[in-house]
Structure formats: structure tokens, C-alpha cells
Design a protein around this motif. Sequence first.
Motif, PDB file in Angstrom:
ATOM      1  N   GLU A  23       0.823  -1.208   0.000  1.00  0.00           N
ATOM      2  CA  GLU A  23       0.000   0.000   0.000  1.00  0.00           C
ATOM      3  C   GLU A  23       0.862   1.265   0.000  1.00  0.00           C
ATOM      4  O   GLU A  23       0.576   2.229  -0.714  1.00  0.00           O
ATOM      5  CB  GLU A  23      -0.921  -0.016   1.220  1.00  0.00           C
ATOM      6  CG  GLU A  23      -2.007  -1.082   1.152  1.00  0.00           C
ATOM      7  CD  GLU A  23      -2.857  -1.139   2.414  1.00  0.00           C
ATOM      8  OE1 GLU A  23      -2.491  -0.451   3.400  1.00  0.00           O
ATOM      9  OE2 GLU A  23      -3.874  -1.853   2.414  1.00  0.00           O
ATOM     10  N   ARG A  24       1.948   1.264   0.787  1.00  0.00           N
ATOM     11  CA  ARG A  24       2.832   2.424   0.833  1.00  0.00           C
ATOM     12  C   ARG A  24       3.546   2.621  -0.505  1.00  0.00           C
ATOM     13  O   ARG A  24       3.733   3.748  -0.965  1.00  0.00           O
ATOM     14  CB  ARG A  24       3.854   2.254   1.959  1.00  0.00           C
ATOM     15  CG  ARG A  24       3.239   2.336   3.344  1.00  0.00           C
ATOM     16  CD  ARG A  24       4.289   2.167   4.423  1.00  0.00           C
ATOM     17  NE  ARG A  24       3.682   2.210   5.751  1.00  0.00           N
ATOM     18  CZ  ARG A  24       4.343   2.068   6.892  1.00  0.00           C
ATOM     19  NH1 ARG A  24       5.668   1.878   6.864  1.00  0.00           N
ATOM     20  NH2 ARG A  24       3.725   2.121   8.049  1.00  0.00           N
ATOM     21  N   ARG A  81       7.207  20.890  10.594  1.00  0.00           N
ATOM     22  CA  ARG A  81       6.016  20.367   9.911  1.00  0.00           C
ATOM     23  C   ARG A  81       5.109  19.656  10.902  1.00  0.00           C
ATOM     24  O   ARG A  81       3.881  19.827  10.869  1.00  0.00           O
ATOM     25  CB  ARG A  81       6.442  19.409   8.803  1.00  0.00           C
ATOM     26  CG  ARG A  81       5.276  18.704   8.115  1.00  0.00           C
ATOM     27  CD  ARG A  81       5.774  17.711   7.085  1.00  0.00           C
ATOM     28  NE  ARG A  81       4.720  16.815   6.636  1.00  0.00           N
ATOM     29  CZ  ARG A  81       4.919  15.732   5.877  1.00  0.00           C
ATOM     30  NH1 ARG A  81       6.150  15.444   5.474  1.00  0.00           N
ATOM     31  NH2 ARG A  81       3.919  14.967   5.518  1.00  0.00           N
ATOM     32  N   TRP A  82       5.709  18.875  11.811  1.00  0.00           N
ATOM     33  CA  TRP A  82       4.913  18.158  12.814  1.00  0.00           C
ATOM     34  C   TRP A  82       4.193  19.137  13.737  1.00  0.00           C
ATOM     35  O   TRP A  82       3.016  18.922  14.072  1.00  0.00           O
ATOM     36  CB  TRP A  82       5.822  17.247  13.630  1.00  0.00           C
ATOM     37  CG  TRP A  82       5.124  16.593  14.779  1.00  0.00           C
ATOM     38  CD1 TRP A  82       4.218  15.569  14.732  1.00  0.00           C
ATOM     39  CD2 TRP A  82       5.246  16.938  16.171  1.00  0.00           C
ATOM     40  NE1 TRP A  82       3.775  15.254  15.999  1.00  0.00           N
ATOM     41  CE2 TRP A  82       4.394  16.083  16.889  1.00  0.00           C
ATOM     42  CE3 TRP A  82       6.013  17.879  16.863  1.00  0.00           C
ATOM     43  CZ2 TRP A  82       4.284  16.141  18.285  1.00  0.00           C
ATOM     44  CZ3 TRP A  82       5.896  17.943  18.247  1.00  0.00           C
ATOM     45  CH2 TRP A  82       5.044  17.077  18.942  1.00  0.00           C
ATOM     46  N   LEU A  83       4.871  20.195  14.136  1.00  0.00           N
ATOM     47  CA  LEU A  83       4.252  21.186  15.005  1.00  0.00           C
ATOM     48  C   LEU A  83       3.008  21.797  14.362  1.00  0.00           C
ATOM     49  O   LEU A  83       1.963  21.935  15.010  1.00  0.00           O
ATOM     50  CB  LEU A  83       5.264  22.290  15.342  1.00  0.00           C
ATOM     51  CG  LEU A  83       6.319  21.979  16.404  1.00  0.00           C
ATOM     52  CD1 LEU A  83       7.381  23.072  16.432  1.00  0.00           C
ATOM     53  CD2 LEU A  83       5.683  21.825  17.780  1.00  0.00           C
ATOM     54  N   LYS A 123       4.297   6.865  11.582  1.00  0.00           N
ATOM     55  CA  LYS A 123       2.955   6.749  11.010  1.00  0.00           C
ATOM     56  C   LYS A 123       2.890   7.353   9.610  1.00  0.00           C
ATOM     57  O   LYS A 123       2.147   6.877   8.758  1.00  0.00           O
ATOM     58  CB  LYS A 123       1.933   7.442  11.923  1.00  0.00           C
ATOM     59  CG  LYS A 123       1.755   6.764  13.271  1.00  0.00           C
ATOM     60  CD  LYS A 123       0.802   7.540  14.159  1.00  0.00           C
ATOM     61  CE  LYS A 123       0.656   6.887  15.512  1.00  0.00           C
ATOM     62  NZ  LYS A 123      -0.229   7.660  16.431  1.00  0.00           N
ATOM     63  N   TRP A 124       3.660   8.413   9.383  1.00  0.00           N
ATOM     64  CA  TRP A 124       3.683   9.049   8.067  1.00  0.00           C
ATOM     65  C   TRP A 124       4.575   8.302   7.073  1.00  0.00           C
ATOM     66  O   TRP A 124       4.670   8.701   5.915  1.00  0.00           O
ATOM     67  CB  TRP A 124       4.181  10.492   8.194  1.00  0.00           C
ATOM     68  CG  TRP A 124       3.162  11.435   8.745  1.00  0.00           C
ATOM     69  CD1 TRP A 124       1.823  11.223   8.872  1.00  0.00           C
ATOM     70  CD2 TRP A 124       3.398  12.768   9.238  1.00  0.00           C
ATOM     71  NE1 TRP A 124       1.203  12.322   9.415  1.00  0.00           N
ATOM     72  CE2 TRP A 124       2.143  13.288   9.649  1.00  0.00           C
ATOM     73  CE3 TRP A 124       4.524  13.561   9.371  1.00  0.00           C
ATOM     74  CZ2 TRP A 124       1.995  14.566  10.174  1.00  0.00           C
ATOM     75  CZ3 TRP A 124       4.388  14.838   9.904  1.00  0.00           C
ATOM     76  CH2 TRP A 124       3.140  15.340  10.308  1.00  0.00           C
ATOM     77  N   GLY A 125       5.243   7.258   7.540  1.00  0.00           N
ATOM     78  CA  GLY A 125       6.115   6.500   6.656  1.00  0.00           C
ATOM     79  C   GLY A 125       7.464   7.135   6.414  1.00  0.00           C
ATOM     80  O   GLY A 125       8.194   6.729   5.506  1.00  0.00           O
ATOM     81  N   LEU A 126       7.833   8.127   7.240  1.00  0.00           N
ATOM     82  CA  LEU A 126       9.125   8.793   7.070  1.00  0.00           C
ATOM     83  C   LEU A 126      10.240   8.065   7.813  1.00  0.00           C
ATOM     84  O   LEU A 126      11.418   8.217   7.489  1.00  0.00           O
ATOM     85  CB  LEU A 126       9.037  10.230   7.589  1.00  0.00           C
ATOM     86  CG  LEU A 126       7.987  11.123   6.910  1.00  0.00           C
ATOM     87  CD1 LEU A 126       7.947  12.499   7.574  1.00  0.00           C
ATOM     88  CD2 LEU A 126       8.282  11.255   5.422  1.00  0.00           C
TER      89      LEU A 126
END
Length: 411
Positions: free
Chosen positions: A70-71, A98-100, A174-177
Amino acid sequence: MLALPKRRGAGEGSIFVVCHKCRRALANGRCLKCGGTHVLWAAIADLGRGPDGKRRRKYVYGKTRKDVAERLKKLLADIQAGTFSDPGRLTVAQFLERWLEDAARHTVRPVTYETYRRYLRVHAIPIIGHLRLAKIQPSDLQHLYASRLQAGKSRRTIEQLHAILHRAFDQAVKWGLLARNPADAVDAPRPTKRQPRVLTPAQAAQLMKALSRDWLAAMWYLALATGLRRAELVALRWTDVDLDNKTLRVERTAEEIEGQGLIWTPPKTEKGRRQVPLPDEAVALLRRHRAQQAEQRLKLGPGYQDHGLVFCWPDGKPLRPSWVTRRFRELAHAAGAPPGITLHKLRHTHATFLLLAGVHPKVVQERLGHSTITVTLDTYTHVLPTIQEEVVQKLNALLPKASEAETDVHR
């Protein structure tokens, strides 16, 4: 042993298994580098050639083949649409910013977001911000914490920084990073547990007498008599106070947010929203304070800004929590209070008085607005030995005197 698939699905690209620890290939079910058998599914997408002419590839990982498929499918679609940004070039600083903005700002309270932002920008980004996110290692975080300790920061500060980074890197996974959270493999220094500094009854009486001449005398007394937090005192309205029934309700708190000023927010937890009975002296002081405030309102007329606040500036404007802290510190110092006595220490003093008076910890928890009784007991462990001594004394009076009873000895 996990068998490699012989055939892949259409559009899946290359999907295979690697060592979970070092991302190396397997031979006969074992890692060629570390010998491990714990595997992870992986896939490769071709990103074409970079400016230097070298071919670039993007790896994606997952716990199952389906996750990776899926990724990989999403990655290939982004590449085809031209919307893919290579996370391999993403720095820790870019990710944290970006997370903030994309995650933390919309999932935590404004004051918590400000704390996250301040901790990351002051403590983390200057030291590890230049590192590539994909290359971040547990050792980098360990070095960060050690450098902060060497700079004189407290263990409590490092513990909070670790918690924030752990949450941020969880989102990166979770974001796949990231394939795993580097903070999982790091133990932050545990802060030294200190018992709260509190006043004795005599010291409290002396301090309240000295503060009785201040125009916010009712606030200082209410802090000691109820254990309300600074933000709860600043946000208190007359509609929250019932002087006839000698109670008040905590319905909101005051928070200072950069760029927004002072805002009103609900209590952090449901337990924070509570009713607090008032002692007689607190009721008397509040009545006098309300009368003085009414005189000031009449004196200023249209110039009075009525926000319905119990504690405010003479013209009705809200007080800033940070100013309230500084004001109390200055007054306490001038009054000769013991070193380290802050406004929050009045809350600790209030709780200590209740526990020493034999009030059940559950009642103390509800009065303070702690989320659980565990928080109350952990915070005031210094009081428990005294309570245990009183329990033994009461037991001595209640239990029968077995030593004085006649015993029947069987031979």
C-alpha cells in the motif's frame, strides 16, 4: 523462517524482506551482518537520476507485505503525479516544524503546543536539526540529552524534551518517514524526586498577614484556602462564585499564547472542572473584595472594562498569569517568606494541611482537581509517614490489649 514471495502483484514493484535491526539482506533466514532472524518487509521505488547523474532510490518498510504494498502504491502514484518530496533529504528541523504545524497544533491544547514549540526550538533543533531525518539514530538523541545536561538544564527538562521528541518521531513512523522510532532505544535521565516546599501553619499565617495590605489580598488567601492553580484564579468569574452557599466552581483556565495574548480554555481534564467549598474567612475576604471592586467600577464609569472577573486590574482588564507569579514572588520576598515559596507552593501547602488534618486523599484529589488519586499520593508522599504514625496511634486506642489478656497454654 519467512519465505520470500515468488511472484509479486501488478504494480507492486520489488517487495522483499530484510533484517529488522540493520536492514540488510537475509541468507537462509538469517541476517548476513548481525545474524538476526527478525524480519521486516521492504520495497524499492526508482526516483530516477539526480543532478549528479546518480540513480536515486526510495525504500519503504512495513510489518506486513500488505503494508508495504500500500505504501509503495501511494509512493509510485505521488511520483507519477509529481507531488512526491524525497523524505531522504528532509532534515530533523524541517520535520519537527512540519509536525508542530500539521499535527501538534490541532491535537493538543494551545499552551501545550507553545511548550512543544519552545522546547524543540530552544533545545532540540539547534543541536540535531541539521541531521537528515532518515539518518537519525538513538545515539544522536543520547548526545542531545547529554549536551543539555552539561549546559545546566534540569533532568526534568530533559525528560519533557524526550517525551516531546518521542511523540514527534511516532508521527514520523505513522507518516512513513521512519521505519522505527529512535527515541524507543533511548532512556532519558530520570529527574530527582523532590518533596514540595511548603509553609508551616505559623509561616502561612505570618505571610497572609503581610499580604493582607495588598490590593490582591483576597487572591493570595484564596490560593492558600482552596489550592486553586494560578490559571484558575486568573480566570475565575463572579458567576462561578456562590458566596451564600460558600462554594466556587472551576469552569475555565487562563492561558498566555504567543501571538494571541490571553485566552480562556476549559480545564485540562474532566476532574479539573470541579466545585470547591470555601472556608468562612475566604468568603469574608471575597465579600470585601467584591465591594471594593464595585466602588472602583462606579468611580471609573464607562472607563471600566467589565469582564466579570473576580481578580483583575483596577480598570477591569484581565491579569496575566505570568505577572501574577512575579507579583507574588516580590511580595513574598518582601514579607520575609522562606526561600523558594512561590504562588504554586500555596497549593502544595493547602494539600499538605488537609492531609495532616486527616482528610481522605480522595477528597484532597477532588479538591485539587488532580486527574487521579495516584497523582495526589505521588506528589505528597512526604506527608504519608506522619499519617501512618497517626493511624498507629488510633489503632492503639481501638485494638484490644491482647498482652493483658489471660492466655491458655496447651502443653
